[in-house]
Scaffold this motif. Structure first.
Motif, PDB file in Angstrom:
ATOM      1  N   THR A  12     -62.874 -32.020 -42.398  1.00 25.18           N
ATOM      2  CA  THR A  12     -62.079 -33.208 -42.720  1.00 25.18           C
ATOM      3  C   THR A  12     -62.321 -33.650 -44.154  1.00 25.18           C
ATOM      4  O   THR A  12     -61.383 -33.991 -44.877  1.00 25.18           O
ATOM      5  CB  THR A  12     -62.427 -34.353 -41.750  1.00 25.18           C
ATOM      6  OG1 THR A  12     -62.260 -33.895 -40.413  1.00 25.18           O
ATOM      7  CG2 THR A  12     -61.535 -35.550 -41.983  1.00 25.18           C
ATOM      8  N   ALA A  13     -63.581 -33.644 -44.590  1.00 26.93           N
ATOM      9  CA  ALA A  13     -63.909 -34.033 -45.962  1.00 26.93           C
ATOM     10  C   ALA A  13     -63.256 -33.088 -46.961  1.00 26.93           C
ATOM     11  O   ALA A  13     -62.736 -33.513 -47.998  1.00 26.93           O
ATOM     12  CB  ALA A  13     -65.417 -34.056 -46.155  1.00 26.93           C
ATOM     13  N   ARG A  14     -63.268 -31.804 -46.654  1.00 25.04           N
ATOM     14  CA  ARG A  14     -62.650 -30.826 -47.536  1.00 25.04           C
ATOM     15  C   ARG A  14     -61.133 -31.023 -47.565  1.00 25.04           C
ATOM     16  O   ARG A  14     -60.489 -30.931 -48.612  1.00 25.04           O
ATOM     17  CB  ARG A  14     -62.996 -29.411 -47.065  1.00 25.04           C
ATOM     18  CG  ARG A  14     -62.735 -28.353 -48.114  1.00 25.04           C
ATOM     19  CD  ARG A  14     -63.208 -26.965 -47.689  1.00 25.04           C
ATOM     20  NE  ARG A  14     -64.636 -26.958 -47.353  1.00 25.04           N
ATOM     21  CZ  ARG A  14     -65.136 -26.463 -46.205  1.00 25.04           C
ATOM     22  NH1 ARG A  14     -64.336 -25.952 -45.298  1.00 25.04           N
ATOM     23  NH2 ARG A  14     -66.435 -26.482 -45.983  1.00 25.04           N
ATOM     24  N   LEU A  15     -60.529 -31.311 -46.412  1.00 25.85           N
ATOM     25  CA  LEU A  15     -59.088 -31.519 -46.313  1.00 25.85           C
ATOM     26  C   LEU A  15     -58.640 -32.754 -47.093  1.00 25.85           C
ATOM     27  O   LEU A  15     -57.657 -32.725 -47.836  1.00 25.85           O
ATOM     28  CB  LEU A  15     -58.686 -31.662 -44.842  1.00 25.85           C
ATOM     29  CG  LEU A  15     -57.224 -31.945 -44.547  1.00 25.85           C
ATOM     30  CD1 LEU A  15     -56.395 -30.696 -44.806  1.00 25.85           C
ATOM     31  CD2 LEU A  15     -57.039 -32.404 -43.114  1.00 25.85           C
ATOM     32  N   VAL A  16     -59.387 -33.845 -46.959  1.00 26.07           N
ATOM     33  CA  VAL A  16     -59.034 -35.096 -47.612  1.00 26.07           C
ATOM     34  C   VAL A  16     -59.449 -35.100 -49.078  1.00 26.07           C
ATOM     35  O   VAL A  16     -58.819 -35.732 -49.910  1.00 26.07           O
ATOM     36  CB  VAL A  16     -59.675 -36.289 -46.856  1.00 26.07           C
ATOM     37  CG1 VAL A  16     -59.378 -37.600 -47.542  1.00 26.07           C
ATOM     38  CG2 VAL A  16     -59.177 -36.327 -45.429  1.00 26.07           C
ATOM     39  N   GLY A  17     -60.526 -34.403 -49.387  1.00 21.92           N
ATOM     40  CA  GLY A  17     -61.005 -34.357 -50.764  1.00 21.92           C
ATOM     41  C   GLY A  17     -61.982 -35.464 -51.092  1.00 21.92           C
ATOM     42  O   GLY A  17     -61.943 -36.034 -52.183  1.00 21.92           O
ATOM     43  N   CYS A  18     -62.841 -35.811 -50.134  1.00 23.41           N
ATOM     44  CA  CYS A  18     -63.856 -36.827 -50.379  1.00 23.41           C
ATOM     45  C   CYS A  18     -65.175 -36.357 -49.767  1.00 23.41           C
ATOM     46  O   CYS A  18     -65.258 -35.275 -49.186  1.00 23.41           O
ATOM     47  CB  CYS A  18     -63.436 -38.183 -49.803  1.00 23.41           C
ATOM     48  SG  CYS A  18     -63.253 -38.195 -48.041  1.00 23.41           S
ATOM     49  N   SER A  19     -66.209 -37.167 -49.892  1.00 20.65           N
ATOM     50  CA  SER A  19     -67.531 -36.765 -49.415  1.00 20.65           C
ATOM     51  C   SER A  19     -67.630 -36.872 -47.897  1.00 20.65           C
ATOM     52  O   SER A  19     -66.848 -37.572 -47.243  1.00 20.65           O
ATOM     53  CB  SER A  19     -68.599 -37.648 -50.061  1.00 20.65           C
ATOM     54  OG  SER A  19     -68.448 -38.972 -49.618  1.00 20.65           O
ATOM     55  N   ARG A  20     -68.618 -36.188 -47.334  1.00 20.04           N
ATOM     56  CA  ARG A  20     -68.851 -36.226 -45.886  1.00 20.04           C
ATOM     57  C   ARG A  20     -69.247 -37.634 -45.441  1.00 20.04           C
ATOM     58  O   ARG A  20     -68.830 -38.106 -44.382  1.00 20.04           O
ATOM     59  CB  ARG A  20     -69.954 -35.241 -45.502  1.00 20.04           C
ATOM     60  CG  ARG A  20     -69.545 -33.788 -45.695  1.00 20.04           C
ATOM     61  CD  ARG A  20     -70.648 -32.824 -45.283  1.00 20.04           C
ATOM     62  NE  ARG A  20     -70.726 -32.757 -43.824  1.00 20.04           N
ATOM     63  CZ  ARG A  20     -71.778 -33.144 -43.099  1.00 20.04           C
ATOM     64  NH1 ARG A  20     -72.861 -33.603 -43.688  1.00 20.04           N
ATOM     65  NH2 ARG A  20     -71.757 -33.058 -41.784  1.00 20.04           N
ATOM     66  N   SER A  21     -70.057 -38.307 -46.275  1.00 20.85           N
ATOM     67  CA  SER A  21     -70.501 -39.650 -45.894  1.00 20.85           C
ATOM     68  C   SER A  21     -69.322 -40.629 -45.823  1.00 20.85           C
ATOM     69  O   SER A  21     -69.292 -41.520 -44.976  1.00 20.85           O
ATOM     70  CB  SER A  21     -71.557 -40.164 -46.874  1.00 20.85           C
ATOM     71  OG  SER A  21     -71.022 -40.222 -48.175  1.00 20.85           O
TER      72      SER A  21
END
Length: 117
Positions: A12-21
């Motif tokens: 999800t983080a990779r898809l959205v382009g933000c950090s895991r946290s």
């Protein structure tokens, strides 16, 4: 939505382009509150010209549409408040009251009217 359909946090983080946290905190907020919108109301500097002042400006402009912004500012400041020229100008632009020149068009002759019909 990606978390709801079963994607991992990393995917999800990779898809959205933000950090895991960020994904974890937003997902937790969505589960707990049911909403992810920001609740920070009233952020920033308070407006100098409030809604009542905007109505007054609109009324002043509509009384005489040919006056300049400097003249409108002088009329507005004749009351208790003193608002600078750029603020009045910016507010008028935000309200959609901007200067314009009417388009000049040629008059239709009898033949043109017939062709249009």
């Amino acid at each position: 939505m990606a978390r709801r359909i079963g994607s991992s946090i990393t995917e999800t983080a990779r898809l959205v382009g933000c950090s895991r946290s960020a994904v974890v905190s937003i997902h937790a907020k969505c589960i707990n509150d049911g909403d992810t919108s920001s609740r920070r109301h009233g952020v920033g500097r308070p407006r100098v010209i409030k809604e009542k002042g905007r109505r007054k400006l609109s009324r002043l402009v509509k009384q005489n549409r040919h006056q300049t912004v400097a003249q409108v500012t002088a009329q507005y400041n004749a009351g208790a408040s003193t608002v600078p020229y750029p603020t009045v100008h910016r507010t008028l632009l935000d309200m959609g009251l901007c200067s314009r020149r009417p388009t000049r068009v040629l008059l239709l002759i009898k033949r043109h009217r017939q062709l249009c019909l």
